[in-house]
Design an enzyme around this catalytic site. Structure first.
Site, PDB file in Angstrom:
ATOM      1  N   ARG A 169       0.839  -1.193   0.000  1.00  0.00           N
ATOM      2  CA  ARG A 169       0.000   0.000   0.000  1.00  0.00           C
ATOM      3  C   ARG A 169       0.873   1.240   0.000  1.00  0.00           C
ATOM      4  O   ARG A 169       1.896   1.295   0.664  1.00  0.00           O
ATOM      5  CB  ARG A 169      -0.900   0.016   1.239  1.00  0.00           C
ATOM      6  CG  ARG A 169      -2.098  -0.909   1.144  1.00  0.00           C
ATOM      7  CD  ARG A 169      -2.942  -0.840   2.401  1.00  0.00           C
ATOM      8  NE  ARG A 169      -2.245  -1.394   3.533  1.00  0.00           N
ATOM      9  CZ  ARG A 169      -1.623  -0.696   4.468  1.00  0.00           C
ATOM     10  NH1 ARG A 169      -1.649   0.615   4.454  1.00  0.00           N
ATOM     11  NH2 ARG A 169      -0.988  -1.283   5.446  1.00  0.00           N
ATOM     12  N   TYR A 183      -1.765  -3.320  -6.892  1.00  0.00           N
ATOM     13  CA  TYR A 183      -1.476  -4.071  -5.666  1.00  0.00           C
ATOM     14  C   TYR A 183      -2.664  -4.133  -4.706  1.00  0.00           C
ATOM     15  O   TYR A 183      -3.280  -3.099  -4.400  1.00  0.00           O
ATOM     16  CB  TYR A 183      -0.261  -3.491  -4.906  1.00  0.00           C
ATOM     17  CG  TYR A 183      -0.209  -4.074  -3.517  1.00  0.00           C
ATOM     18  CD1 TYR A 183       0.245  -5.373  -3.320  1.00  0.00           C
ATOM     19  CD2 TYR A 183      -0.724  -3.380  -2.417  1.00  0.00           C
ATOM     20  CE1 TYR A 183       0.192  -5.955  -2.065  1.00  0.00           C
ATOM     21  CE2 TYR A 183      -0.776  -3.959  -1.158  1.00  0.00           C
ATOM     22  CZ  TYR A 183      -0.307  -5.249  -0.991  1.00  0.00           C
ATOM     23  OH  TYR A 183      -0.376  -5.823   0.246  1.00  0.00           O
ATOM     24  N   LYS A 240      -9.338  -2.315   2.512  1.00  0.00           N
ATOM     25  CA  LYS A 240      -9.031  -1.193   3.392  1.00  0.00           C
ATOM     26  C   LYS A 240      -9.856   0.041   3.015  1.00  0.00           C
ATOM     27  O   LYS A 240     -10.237   0.831   3.865  1.00  0.00           O
ATOM     28  CB  LYS A 240      -7.526  -0.878   3.361  1.00  0.00           C
ATOM     29  CG  LYS A 240      -6.677  -2.051   3.864  1.00  0.00           C
ATOM     30  CD  LYS A 240      -7.081  -2.407   5.259  1.00  0.00           C
ATOM     31  CE  LYS A 240      -6.616  -3.748   5.804  1.00  0.00           C
ATOM     32  NZ  LYS A 240      -5.300  -4.222   5.675  1.00  0.00           N
ATOM     33  N   HIS A 258      -9.624  -2.635  12.270  1.00  0.00           N
ATOM     34  CA  HIS A 258      -8.584  -3.470  11.655  1.00  0.00           C
ATOM     35  C   HIS A 258      -8.279  -4.626  12.611  1.00  0.00           C
ATOM     36  O   HIS A 258      -7.243  -4.645  13.261  1.00  0.00           O
ATOM     37  CB  HIS A 258      -7.342  -2.601  11.414  1.00  0.00           C
ATOM     38  CG  HIS A 258      -6.293  -3.252  10.560  1.00  0.00           C
ATOM     39  ND1 HIS A 258      -4.973  -2.856  10.572  1.00  0.00           N
ATOM     40  CD2 HIS A 258      -6.352  -4.249   9.650  1.00  0.00           C
ATOM     41  CE1 HIS A 258      -4.279  -3.581   9.718  1.00  0.00           C
ATOM     42  NE2 HIS A 258      -5.085  -4.440   9.146  1.00  0.00           N
ATOM     43  N   SER A 311      -0.505  -3.804  10.268  1.00  0.00           N
ATOM     44  CA  SER A 311      -0.251  -4.688   9.137  1.00  0.00           C
ATOM     45  C   SER A 311       1.011  -5.522   9.360  1.00  0.00           C
ATOM     46  O   SER A 311       2.015  -5.002   9.838  1.00  0.00           O
ATOM     47  CB  SER A 311      -0.100  -3.858   7.864  1.00  0.00           C
ATOM     48  OG  SER A 311      -1.253  -3.074   7.688  1.00  0.00           O
ATOM     49  N   CYS A 357       1.632  -7.823  11.488  1.00  0.00           N
ATOM     50  CA  CYS A 357       2.002  -8.007  12.900  1.00  0.00           C
ATOM     51  C   CYS A 357       1.288  -9.198  13.529  1.00  0.00           C
ATOM     52  O   CYS A 357       1.195  -9.297  14.749  1.00  0.00           O
ATOM     53  CB  CYS A 357       1.731  -6.734  13.691  1.00  0.00           C
ATOM     54  SG  CYS A 357       2.872  -5.409  13.281  1.00  0.00           S
ATOM     55  N   ASP A 395      -8.724  -9.910   9.405  1.00  0.00           N
ATOM     56  CA  ASP A 395      -8.230  -8.557   9.092  1.00  0.00           C
ATOM     57  C   ASP A 395      -9.193  -7.428   9.461  1.00  0.00           C
ATOM     58  O   ASP A 395      -8.765  -6.362   9.849  1.00  0.00           O
ATOM     59  CB  ASP A 395      -7.892  -8.469   7.591  1.00  0.00           C
ATOM     60  CG  ASP A 395      -6.951  -7.314   7.256  1.00  0.00           C
ATOM     61  OD1 ASP A 395      -5.939  -7.161   7.960  1.00  0.00           O
ATOM     62  OD2 ASP A 395      -7.246  -6.556   6.322  1.00  0.00           O
ATOM     63  N   ARG A 446       1.789 -12.181  -1.108  1.00  0.00           N
ATOM     64  CA  ARG A 446       0.519 -12.537  -0.458  1.00  0.00           C
ATOM     65  C   ARG A 446      -0.148 -13.733  -1.128  1.00  0.00           C
ATOM     66  O   ARG A 446       0.092 -14.031  -2.296  1.00  0.00           O
ATOM     67  CB  ARG A 446      -0.439 -11.343  -0.545  1.00  0.00           C
ATOM     68  CG  ARG A 446       0.092 -10.081   0.139  1.00  0.00           C
ATOM     69  CD  ARG A 446      -0.672  -9.765   1.388  1.00  0.00           C
ATOM     70  NE  ARG A 446      -0.013  -8.747   2.195  1.00  0.00           N
ATOM     71  CZ  ARG A 446      -0.439  -8.406   3.414  1.00  0.00           C
ATOM     72  NH1 ARG A 446      -1.492  -8.987   3.937  1.00  0.00           N
ATOM     73  NH2 ARG A 446       0.203  -7.495   4.125  1.00  0.00           N
TER      74      ARG A 446
HETATM   75  P1  GTP Z   1      -1.844  -7.883   7.352  1.00  0.00           P
HETATM   76  O1  GTP Z   1      -2.430  -8.908   6.443  1.00  0.00           O
HETATM   77  O2  GTP Z   1      -0.828  -7.039   6.701  1.00  0.00           O
HETATM   78  O3  GTP Z   1      -2.877  -7.063   8.052  1.00  0.00           O
HETATM   79  O4  GTP Z   1      -0.945  -8.690   8.433  1.00  0.00           O
HETATM   80  P2  GTP Z   1      -1.310  -9.601   9.684  1.00  0.00           P
HETATM   81  O5  GTP Z   1      -1.482  -8.745  10.885  1.00  0.00           O
HETATM   82  O6  GTP Z   1      -2.390 -10.539   9.365  1.00  0.00           O
HETATM   83  O7  GTP Z   1       0.072 -10.391   9.919  1.00  0.00           O
HETATM   84  P3  GTP Z   1       0.449 -11.937   9.687  1.00  0.00           P
HETATM   85  O8  GTP Z   1      -0.327 -12.851  10.587  1.00  0.00           O
HETATM   86  O9  GTP Z   1       0.408 -12.218   8.250  1.00  0.00           O
HETATM   87  O10 GTP Z   1       1.959 -11.959  10.182  1.00  0.00           O
HETATM   88  C1  GTP Z   1       2.948 -11.158   9.604  1.00  0.00           C
HETATM   89  C2  GTP Z   1       4.327 -11.614   9.982  1.00  0.00           C
HETATM   90  O11 GTP Z   1       4.458 -11.687  11.391  1.00  0.00           O
HETATM   91  C3  GTP Z   1       4.678 -12.976   9.431  1.00  0.00           C
HETATM   92  O12 GTP Z   1       5.978 -12.922   8.884  1.00  0.00           O
HETATM   93  C4  GTP Z   1       4.649 -13.878  10.630  1.00  0.00           C
HETATM   94  O13 GTP Z   1       5.559 -14.928  10.491  1.00  0.00           O
HETATM   95  C5  GTP Z   1       4.995 -12.944  11.779  1.00  0.00           C
HETATM   96  N1  GTP Z   1       4.328 -13.367  13.029  1.00  0.00           N
HETATM   97  C6  GTP Z   1       3.012 -13.620  13.187  1.00  0.00           C
HETATM   98  N2  GTP Z   1       2.725 -14.014  14.444  1.00  0.00           N
HETATM   99  C7  GTP Z   1       3.896 -14.016  15.114  1.00  0.00           C
HETATM  100  C8  GTP Z   1       4.260 -14.322  16.471  1.00  0.00           C
HETATM  101  O14 GTP Z   1       3.449 -14.668  17.317  1.00  0.00           O
HETATM  102  N3  GTP Z   1       5.590 -14.190  16.787  1.00  0.00           N
HETATM  103  C9  GTP Z   1       6.519 -13.791  15.875  1.00  0.00           C
HETATM  104  N4  GTP Z   1       7.786 -13.685  16.274  1.00  0.00           N
HETATM  105  N5  GTP Z   1       6.209 -13.502  14.581  1.00  0.00           N
HETATM  106  C10 GTP Z   1       4.926 -13.603  14.217  1.00  0.00           C
HETATM  107  C1  SPV Z   2      -2.545  -4.694   5.360  1.00  0.00           C
HETATM  108  O1  SPV Z   2      -1.600  -4.107   4.847  1.00  0.00           O
HETATM  109  O2  SPV Z   2      -2.978  -4.421   6.523  1.00  0.00           O
HETATM  110  C2  SPV Z   2      -3.199  -5.797   4.627  1.00  0.00           C
HETATM  111  C3  SPV Z   2      -2.853  -5.993   3.232  1.00  0.00           C
HETATM  112  O3  SPV Z   2      -4.043  -6.478   5.191  1.00  0.00           O
HETATM  113  S1  SPV Z   2      -3.605  -4.835   2.203  1.00  0.00           S
HETATM  114  O4  SPV Z   2      -4.763  -5.455   1.585  1.00  0.00           O
HETATM  115  O5  SPV Z   2      -2.625  -4.483   1.192  1.00  0.00           O
HETATM  116  O6  SPV Z   2      -4.017  -3.679   2.950  1.00  0.00           O
HETATM  117 MN    MN Z   3      -4.410  -5.774   7.351  1.00  0.00          MN
END
Ligand code: GTP
Ligand code: SPV
Ligand code: MN
Length: 594
Positions: A70, A198, A207, A227, A249, A251, A278, A376
């Site tokens: 984004r 993207y 979003k 979110h 994001s 995290c 999400d 993704r």
């Molecule tokens: P968006 O889709 O961008 O909103 O992201 P999200 O919040 O859904 O994050 P996602 O679960 O995809 O995790 C993102 C990154 O954080 C990945 O590389 C994971 O491996 C890492 N991660 C997720 N949970 C943990 C955790 O509990 N500990 C650690 N150390 N890393 C984590």
């Molecule tokens: C984020 O960035 O928080 C996502 C991916 O979940 S996007 O759809 O690009 O916003």
């Molecule tokens: Mn997100």
């Protein structure tokens, strides 16, 4: 399809006059339509078909090299008054914005088709759902929207002859970052996105509508668009408690939403049910509780780091009918990403389309990854093995706890509970996190990100805090509010907490707090667990880590409070008195401490 909605028809025709497509195609959502679109996209190379034996129904796509996350600097809120957008959003006057983007849209679809995608956010026909119509010149977008939302003829039927809908216009145009804009007109219920291909920039349900426009509507209509992931935790006695958690994001929302209980807790009878990963739309129901739905119908998840160990449910979910974007394409027409399944393959084509071998370095000596860090997968929610049976339920699920969290190497302990709703809103407002690959900008830099909504709030964030405080007064059965941090590090920069599935150990404490089953320690920042109450049996973690994870460093906190004060200054008179009071009270609690 016969279109009976005259306002819709007129708008589509008007947009088509501006964009100049060769043809307008109304998307009905059928399987034959999907095959037809895929075939066309395969023939142009927009999408590549993967090995249909190993990955049935799966396809691959690469976005332009400067179009992989984004672009928040090109994302604007266009309200009549600048004040309405607030100090944390980019703003442009609607007139100017329509005019500027209009020059980019003009003739942008020449030689292309314009697809009209009716989509529903939330179960089709639910009183909690909202309808959007996205016009796009990208088949990739259509294929993604098919997975991420409920689309097609059933949605048009619910819209009827005069229903309300969000007008969403997208064109890839020439994918030029200098002619890219993601514009929101909340007062017109309209979104215009141009020059990008993207995810979050172009899947306008996500979003743009799901958070920015929805948050604007939610304030007006007294609900919340957040979110947040939503998950259910089933205890051995069969009772399910639902929690909603806001992390910025990349995290950990997708990972937490799909977690599999570690052996010790599984044998006790714990189960986890995924509702959403999400976005949460939450309302107060007649019982006075806060109820949440996931308005989406699929996952757009971060691929790197996803493997059978970290997120087995995600791996099972993406085994079929999935779109992979910007991952490594292997020569056998399967895919791979860093920290994915198995070792790196001997070669393939990287996310930029270049030949790739593991260990390759660029001219600065930096390792070239096969997948972009923000690569993704787009996968249907109903392929998730832990899917909650309530996901199609019109009322969603009742929320027992709200959890905020960020990526903080220091400062924030593993978990703490706020004293009450107002303090909880302060905890959310004070959130911060290190920047990830999900957005353009310097990685690792700590930035304040209230409620993980900084890039997604469609109006003045001071008013958003006020809205949270007001909702607290309307919700009779208030969820408790917590803060977690899976990312605290030791001196050597190693994570102190194993994370992923083990996070259930923290959720167990949270649920026990909600059900008044466990005591806590009162500290200046909130209630912390007694170390003995975090179940670490069977966990491969030195005991002193837990102490470190639950430690509160006064000096660090005072420093952070100072930084927070600077951030809050931006809001000037719009910072609610209650937040100011909580800020001062926290400082005083620390200063009183010896
Ligand atoms: P968006 O889709 O961008 O909103 O992201 P999200 O919040 O859904 O994050 P996602 O679960 O995809 O995790 C993102 C990154 O954080 C990945 O590389 C994971 O491996 C890492 N991660 C997720 N949970 C943990 C955790 O509990 N500990 C650690 N150390 N890393 C984590
Ligand atoms: C984020 O960035 O928080 C996502 C991916 O979940 S996007 O759809 O690009 O916003
Ligand atoms: Mn997100």
């Amino acid at each position: 399809m016969k279109i009976i909605h005259n306002r819709l028809k007129a708008w589509v025709e008007e947009m088509a006059r501006m964009c100049g497509p060769d043809k307008i195609i109304w998307i009905d959502g059928s399987d034959t339509e999907k095959s037809r679109l895929e075939k066309e996209a395969f023939s142009t190379g927009e999408v590549i078909q993967l090995d249909q034996n190993k990955l049935p129904g799966c396809v691959y796509h690469r976005t332009a090299i400067n179009d992989v996350a984004r672009t928040e600097n090109l994302t604007l809120i266009c309200t009549k008054k600048k004040e309405e957008a607030g100090p944390t959003n980019n703003w442009m006057a609607p007139e100017d914005a329509y005019k500027k983007a209009g020059t980019y849209f003009k003739g942008a679809m020449k030689g292309r088709k314009m697809y009209v995608i009716p989509f529903s956010m939330g179960p089709v026909g639910s009183p909690f759902s909202k309808i959007g119509i996205e016009l796009t010149d990208s088949i990739y977008v259509v294929l993604n929207m098919r997975i991420m939302t409920r689309i097609g003829a059933p949605v048009l039927k619910v819209l009827g002859a005069d229903g309300e809908f969000t007008k969403c216009l997208h064109s890839k145009a020439d994918l030029d970052i200098n002619r890219r804009l993601i514009l929101h007109f909340p007062e017109d219920n309209t979104i215009w996105s141009v020059g990008s291909g993207y995810g979050g920039n172009v899947l306008l349900s996500k979003k743009c509508l799901g958070l920015r426009i929805a948050s604007f509507l939610a304030r007006k209509e007294e609900w919340m668009a957040e979110h947040m992931l939503i998950l259910g935790i089933e205890k051995p006695d069969g009772k399910i408690d639902y929690v909603a958690a806001a992390f910025p994001s990349a995290c950990g929302k997708t990972n937490l939403a799909m977690l599999i209980p570690p052996e010790g807790l599984k044998s006790k009878g714990y189960k986890v049910w995924t509702v959403g990963d999400d976005i949460a739309w939450m309302r107060v129901d007649s019982d006075g509780a806060l109820w949440a739905i996931n308005p989406e119908n699929g996952f757009f998840g971060v691929a790197p780091g996803t493997n059978t160990k970290t997120n087995p449910n995600a791996i099972k979910t993406v085994g079929k009918n999935t779109i992979f974007t910007n991952v490594l394409l292997k020569d056998d027409k399967t895919v791979w990403w860093e920290d994915g399944e198995g070792d790196a393959p001997s070669g393939g084509t990287d996310w930029k389309g270049n030949p790739w071998k593991p260990g390759m370095k660029d001219k600065d000596g930096k390792v070239i990854t096969g997948a972009h860090p923000n690569a993704r997968f787009t996968a249907p929610i109903n392929q998730c093995p832990s899917l909650s049976y309530r996901v199609e339920h019109h009322h969603g699920v009742p929320i027992s706890a709200i959890i905020f969290g960020g990526r903080r190497a220091h400062l924030a302990p593993l978990v703490y509970e706020s004293f009450n709703w107002q303090h909880g809103v302060y905890v959310g407002a004070s959130m911060a996190s290190e920047r990830t690959a999900a957005q353009f900008g310097k990685q690792g830099e700590v930035r304040r990100d209230p409620m993980a909504m900084l890039p997604f709030c469609g109006y003045h964030m001071g008013d958003y805090f006020k809205h949270w405080l007001r909702m607290g007064k309307i919700i009779k059965k208030q969820p408790k509010i917590f803060h977690v941090n899976w990312f605290k590090q030791n001196k050597d920069g190693k994570f102190l907490w194993p994370g992923f599935g083990e996070n259930l150990r923290v959720l167990e404490w949270i649920i026990d707090r909600c059900n008044n089953k466990v005591d806590a320690v009162k500290t200046p920042i909130g209630y912390l667990p007694n170390p003995k109450d975090i179940n670490i049996t069977g966990l491969d973690m030195p005991k002193e880590n837990l102490e470190e994870l639950l430690k509160i460093d006064k000096d660090e906190w005072l420093e952070d409070i100072k930084n927070l004060g600077e951030f809050f200054k931006k809001f000037d008179k719009k910072l609610p008195k209650e937040i100011e009071k909580e800020y001062t009270a926290l400082k005083e609690r620390f200063n009183k401490q010896k």
